[in-house]
Design an enzyme around this catalytic site. Structure first.
Site, PDB file in Angstrom:
ATOM      1  N   CYS A  61       0.808  -1.210   0.000  1.00 11.64           N
ATOM      2  CA  CYS A  61       0.000   0.000   0.000  1.00 11.64           C
ATOM      3  C   CYS A  61       0.843   1.263   0.000  1.00 11.64           C
ATOM      4  O   CYS A  61       1.653   1.503   0.909  1.00 11.64           O
ATOM      5  CB  CYS A  61      -0.925   0.025   1.212  1.00 11.64           C
ATOM      6  SG  CYS A  61      -2.022   1.473   1.225  1.00 11.64           S
ATOM      7  N   ARG A  64      -0.266   4.613   2.901  1.00 13.87           N
ATOM      8  CA  ARG A  64      -0.199   4.359   4.342  1.00 13.87           C
ATOM      9  C   ARG A  64       0.033   5.586   5.229  1.00 13.87           C
ATOM     10  O   ARG A  64      -0.093   5.497   6.444  1.00 13.87           O
ATOM     11  CB  ARG A  64       0.857   3.307   4.640  1.00 13.87           C
ATOM     12  CG  ARG A  64       0.475   1.897   4.218  1.00 13.87           C
ATOM     13  CD  ARG A  64       1.559   0.886   4.568  1.00 13.87           C
ATOM     14  NE  ARG A  64       2.545   0.758   3.497  1.00 13.87           N
ATOM     15  CZ  ARG A  64       3.686   0.083   3.638  1.00 13.87           C
ATOM     16  NH1 ARG A  64       3.998  -0.484   4.808  1.00 13.87           N
ATOM     17  NH2 ARG A  64       4.520  -0.030   2.630  1.00 13.87           N
ATOM     18  N   TRP A 232      -9.458   5.906  -0.920  1.00 10.77           N
ATOM     19  CA  TRP A 232      -9.819   6.505  -2.197  1.00 10.77           C
ATOM     20  C   TRP A 232      -8.877   5.920  -3.247  1.00 10.77           C
ATOM     21  O   TRP A 232      -7.930   5.215  -2.928  1.00 10.77           O
ATOM     22  CB  TRP A 232      -9.746   8.037  -2.155  1.00 10.77           C
ATOM     23  CG  TRP A 232      -8.473   8.592  -1.599  1.00 10.77           C
ATOM     24  CD1 TRP A 232      -7.264   8.708  -2.246  1.00 10.77           C
ATOM     25  CD2 TRP A 232      -8.274   9.096  -0.269  1.00 10.77           C
ATOM     26  NE1 TRP A 232      -6.335   9.233  -1.396  1.00 10.77           N
ATOM     27  CE2 TRP A 232      -6.931   9.508  -0.193  1.00 10.77           C
ATOM     28  CE3 TRP A 232      -9.097   9.248   0.854  1.00 10.77           C
ATOM     29  CZ2 TRP A 232      -6.381  10.049   0.965  1.00 10.77           C
ATOM     30  CZ3 TRP A 232      -8.551   9.782   2.005  1.00 10.77           C
ATOM     31  CH2 TRP A 232      -7.217  10.182   2.047  1.00 10.77           C
TER      32      TRP A 232
HETATM   33  C1  HEM Z   1      -6.607   6.285   1.619  1.00 10.12           C
HETATM   34  C2  HEM Z   1      -6.261   6.059   0.363  1.00 10.12           C
HETATM   35  C3  HEM Z   1      -5.542   4.819  -0.123  1.00 10.12           C
HETATM   36  C4  HEM Z   1      -4.869   4.767  -1.299  1.00 10.12           C
HETATM   37  C5  HEM Z   1      -4.711   5.893  -2.325  1.00 10.12           C
HETATM   38  C6  HEM Z   1      -4.337   3.438  -1.418  1.00 10.12           C
HETATM   39  C7  HEM Z   1      -3.629   2.987  -2.533  1.00 10.12           C
HETATM   40  C8  HEM Z   1      -3.348   1.659  -2.768  1.00 10.12           C
HETATM   41  C9  HEM Z   1      -2.938   1.128  -4.044  1.00 10.12           C
HETATM   42  C10 HEM Z   1      -2.767   1.938  -5.327  1.00 10.12           C
HETATM   43  C11 HEM Z   1      -2.739  -0.197  -3.895  1.00 10.12           C
HETATM   44  C12 HEM Z   1      -2.309  -1.203  -4.973  1.00 10.12           C
HETATM   45  C13 HEM Z   1      -3.619  -1.771  -5.543  1.00 10.12           C
HETATM   46  C14 HEM Z   1      -3.416  -2.501  -6.857  1.00 10.12           C
HETATM   47  O1  HEM Z   1      -2.360  -2.288  -7.488  1.00 10.12           O
HETATM   48  O2  HEM Z   1      -4.329  -3.269  -7.230  1.00 10.12           O
HETATM   49  C15 HEM Z   1      -3.022  -0.507  -2.507  1.00 10.12           C
HETATM   50  C16 HEM Z   1      -2.908  -1.775  -1.968  1.00 10.12           C
HETATM   51  C17 HEM Z   1      -3.340  -2.096  -0.687  1.00 10.12           C
HETATM   52  N1  HEM Z   1      -3.879  -1.237   0.238  1.00 10.12           N
HETATM   53 FE1  HEM Z   1      -4.026   0.780   0.080  1.00 10.12          FE
HETATM   54  N2  HEM Z   1      -4.646   2.696  -0.313  1.00 10.12           N
HETATM   55  C18 HEM Z   1      -5.406   3.509   0.502  1.00 10.12           C
HETATM   56  C19 HEM Z   1      -6.001   3.132   1.705  1.00 10.12           C
HETATM   57  C20 HEM Z   1      -5.947   1.848   2.242  1.00 10.12           C
HETATM   58  C21 HEM Z   1      -6.679   1.433   3.433  1.00 10.12           C
HETATM   59  C22 HEM Z   1      -7.645   2.316   4.226  1.00 10.12           C
HETATM   60  C23 HEM Z   1      -6.342   0.129   3.662  1.00 10.12           C
HETATM   61  C24 HEM Z   1      -6.777  -0.799   4.772  1.00 10.12           C
HETATM   62  C25 HEM Z   1      -7.270  -0.371   5.938  1.00 10.12           C
HETATM   63  C26 HEM Z   1      -5.398  -0.267   2.607  1.00 10.12           C
HETATM   64  C27 HEM Z   1      -4.827  -1.523   2.495  1.00 10.12           C
HETATM   65  C28 HEM Z   1      -4.203  -1.979   1.350  1.00 10.12           C
HETATM   66  C29 HEM Z   1      -3.836  -3.383   1.133  1.00 10.12           C
HETATM   67  C30 HEM Z   1      -4.017  -4.548   2.115  1.00 10.12           C
HETATM   68  C31 HEM Z   1      -3.286  -3.457  -0.154  1.00 10.12           C
HETATM   69  C32 HEM Z   1      -2.733  -4.722  -0.873  1.00 10.12           C
HETATM   70  C33 HEM Z   1      -3.888  -5.420  -1.578  1.00 10.12           C
HETATM   71  C34 HEM Z   1      -3.455  -6.718  -2.263  1.00 10.12           C
HETATM   72  O3  HEM Z   1      -2.424  -7.308  -1.832  1.00 10.12           O
HETATM   73  O4  HEM Z   1      -4.182  -7.170  -3.194  1.00 10.12           O
HETATM   74  N3  HEM Z   1      -5.173   0.802   1.767  1.00 10.12           N
HETATM   75  N4  HEM Z   1      -3.382   0.645  -1.836  1.00 10.12           N
HETATM   76  N1  LIG Z   2      -7.230   2.488  -3.637  1.00 10.71           N
HETATM   77  C1  LIG Z   2      -7.364   1.190  -3.286  1.00 10.71           C
HETATM   78  N2  LIG Z   2      -6.826   0.269  -4.055  1.00 10.71           N
HETATM   79  C2  LIG Z   2      -6.737  -1.075  -3.779  1.00 10.71           C
HETATM   80  C3  LIG Z   2      -6.309  -1.528  -2.525  1.00 10.71           C
HETATM   81  C4  LIG Z   2      -6.223  -2.913  -2.293  1.00 10.71           C
HETATM   82  C5  LIG Z   2      -6.537  -3.825  -3.308  1.00 10.71           C
HETATM   83  C6  LIG Z   2      -6.963  -3.338  -4.540  1.00 10.71           C
HETATM   84  C7  LIG Z   2      -7.375  -4.268  -5.626  1.00 10.71           C
HETATM   85  O1  LIG Z   2      -6.480  -5.348  -5.697  1.00 10.71           O
HETATM   86  C8  LIG Z   2      -6.854  -6.222  -6.733  1.00 10.71           C
HETATM   87  C9  LIG Z   2      -6.200  -7.554  -6.539  1.00 10.71           C
HETATM   88  C10 LIG Z   2      -4.857  -7.419  -7.221  1.00 10.71           C
HETATM   89  N3  LIG Z   2      -4.930  -6.204  -8.007  1.00 10.71           N
HETATM   90  C11 LIG Z   2      -6.321  -5.734  -8.031  1.00 10.71           C
HETATM   91  C12 LIG Z   2      -7.070  -1.996  -4.785  1.00 10.71           C
HETATM   92  C13 LIG Z   2      -8.089   0.828  -2.061  1.00 10.71           C
HETATM   93  C14 LIG Z   2      -9.092  -0.084  -1.888  1.00 10.71           C
HETATM   94  C15 LIG Z   2      -9.523  -0.166  -0.536  1.00 10.71           C
HETATM   95  C16 LIG Z   2      -8.838   0.672   0.288  1.00 10.71           C
HETATM   96  S1  LIG Z   2      -7.726   1.566  -0.595  1.00 10.71           S
END
Ligand code: HEM
Ligand SMILES: N/C(=N/c1cccc(CO[C@@H]2CCNC2)c1)c1cccs1
Length: 357
Positions: A61, A64, A232
């Site tokens: 993420c 963070r 978002w």
């Molecule tokens: C507040 C704005 C946030 C932004 C802009 C953001 C952005 C992102 C992005 C761009 C990814 C990669 C997603 C992808 O490539 O498919 C990601 C992954 C992730 N985010 Fe964030 N995030 C945010 C908030 C959060 C929150 C609130 C949580 C949990 C409480 C969180 C937990 C995670 C987790 C667990 C992943 C990995 C998901 C996976 O392994 O498939 N994020 N985030």
């Molecule tokens: N912006 C985000 N993006 C993502 C965060 C976590 C996971 C994903 C989608 O993951 C899918 C599985 C692997 N790529 C697409 C998107 C958030 C979703 C919920 C909180 S922040």
């Protein structure tokens, strides 16, 4: 479980500034509860801080920096599919906030003695359906298998490119139940371009709030298998992946053609030009609609701030470089030019077996 509980309580209570006496008292209480029942129950404060720590530990993420602002809703007392459905609608409304998105998580009853109490089958609470038709895919190809499962349960999609899927909720020992989300609760953004007036004729739109609902929140040895969380979007997720991947909405050739680019050879970089304009359109449209979104440059700068704050807090920053770099212009961010330690620390969010397929 006791070992993980002890490590979590010590970490969590130290971060919350509690005394050694309080820590020892709480640990004795948990030890007794585990001995008597085989599990223990988090206080609201432990759940709230644990869910925030899990976000802080999410290696993939980039968002963070804001981990301490997560709103945590305690829904562990809810039993029926209908009660859970209502709670999910409240989450959608709270998080959407008319476009000024508030990061939130709703935590449902955890696993007790190895038995899963609640599971949400959706990948995200709001997402478009996907259908395999004769001449190709209608909608989001990522949703094809889940859409099939929904239609097997009796749900029927309209077969547009943007059908909102139903919520599918399963409680212990029962078949899953599906529920349609009231349309008025779903905020969507029509995609237009600040200069190209033909862009809106592509009739693209996307939903405002990403709410991941298929991951498992693990805190101190307790597994919350239903704990949907939202933030978002970063624009590249929509503009460089959902709309751009040739196995998703595959928009780049159409956009390049409308731009009048020379598509006869890779060397004109027509695909790259189309990609940038698509991401400009996403950012412009979300801003115009008053819906929170972050561009990948700003997101990277915010992540740098997060790294600095963690260093000041004497905490080791972990990360997964392969996911932290944005899919557009990655080398223009500091992330690309450094390494990250991808070890897994708990509390954290984990993948779990799909209940369908
Ligand atoms: C507040 C704005 C946030 C932004 C802009 C953001 C952005 C992102 C992005 C761009 C990814 C990669 C997603 C992808 O490539 O498919 C990601 C992954 C992730 N985010 Fe964030 N995030 C945010 C908030 C959060 C929150 C609130 C949580 C949990 C409480 C969180 C937990 C995670 C987790 C667990 C992943 C990995 C998901 C996976 O392994 O498939 N994020 N985030
Ligand atoms: N912006 C985000 N993006 C993502 C965060 C976590 C996971 C994903 C989608 O993951 C899918 C599985 C692997 N790529 C697409 C998107 C958030 C979703 C919920 C909180 S922040």
């Amino acid at each position: 479980m006791w070992k993980e509980a002890e490590i979590f309580i010590r970490n969590c209570y130290n971060e919350l500034g509690k005394s050694a006496a309080e820590i020892e008292r709480r640990l004795r209480e948990i030890k007794k509860e585990i001995a008597a029942t085989g599990f223990y129950k988090h206080s609201y404060e432990e759940l709230e801080h644990g869910a925030r720590m899990a976000w802080r530990n999410s290696n993939r993420c980039i968002g963070r920096l804001f981990w301490q602002t997560l709103h945590v809703f305690d829904a562990r007392h809810l039993e029926t599919e209908e009660e859970i459905f209502e709670s999910l609608l409240q989450h959608i409304e709270f998080a959407t906030n008319k476009g000024k998105i508030r990061p939130a998580i709703t935590v449902f009853k955890p696993v007790e003695n190895g038995v899963e109490n609640v599971r949400i089958w959706n990948h995200q609470l709001i997402r478009y359906a996907g259908y395999e038709a004769e001449h190709g895919v209608i909608g989001d190809s990522s949703s094809i298998s889940f859409t099939k499962a929904c239609e097997q349960m009796g749900w029927k999609g309209e077969r547009t490119h943007f059908d909102i899927l139903p919520l599918v909720i399963q409680v212990k020992g029962k078949e899953p139940k599906w529920f349609e989300i009231p349309k008025e609760l779903i905020l969507e953004v029509p995609i237009e371009h600040p200069q190209f007036s033909w862009f809106q004729d592509l009739q693209l739109k996307w939903y405002a709030v990403p709410i991941i609902s298929d991951m498992c929140l693990e805190i101190g040895g307790i597994r919350y298998t239903a704990a949907p969380f939202n933030g978002w979007y970063m624009e590249t997720e929509i503009g460089a992946r959902n709309f751009a991947d040739d196995y998703r909405y595959n928009m780049l050739p159409k956009i390049a053609s409308c731009m009048g680019l020379d598509m006869s050879t890779n060397a004109t970089l027509w695909k790259d030009k189309a990609l940038i304009e698509l991401n400009i359109a996403v950012l412009h449209s979300y801003k115009k609609a008053g819906v929170s979104i972050v561009d990948h440059h700003t997101a990277a700068q915010q992540f740098k701030l997060f790294e600095q704050k963690e260093q000041q807090a004497c905490r080791h920053v972990t990360g997964d470089w392969t996911w932290l770099i944005p899919p557009v212009s990655p080398a223009t961010t500091h992330i690309f030019h450094k390494n990250y330690d991808n070890i897994t620390v708990t509390p954290n969010y984990f993948y779990q077996e799909r209940p369908y397929e």
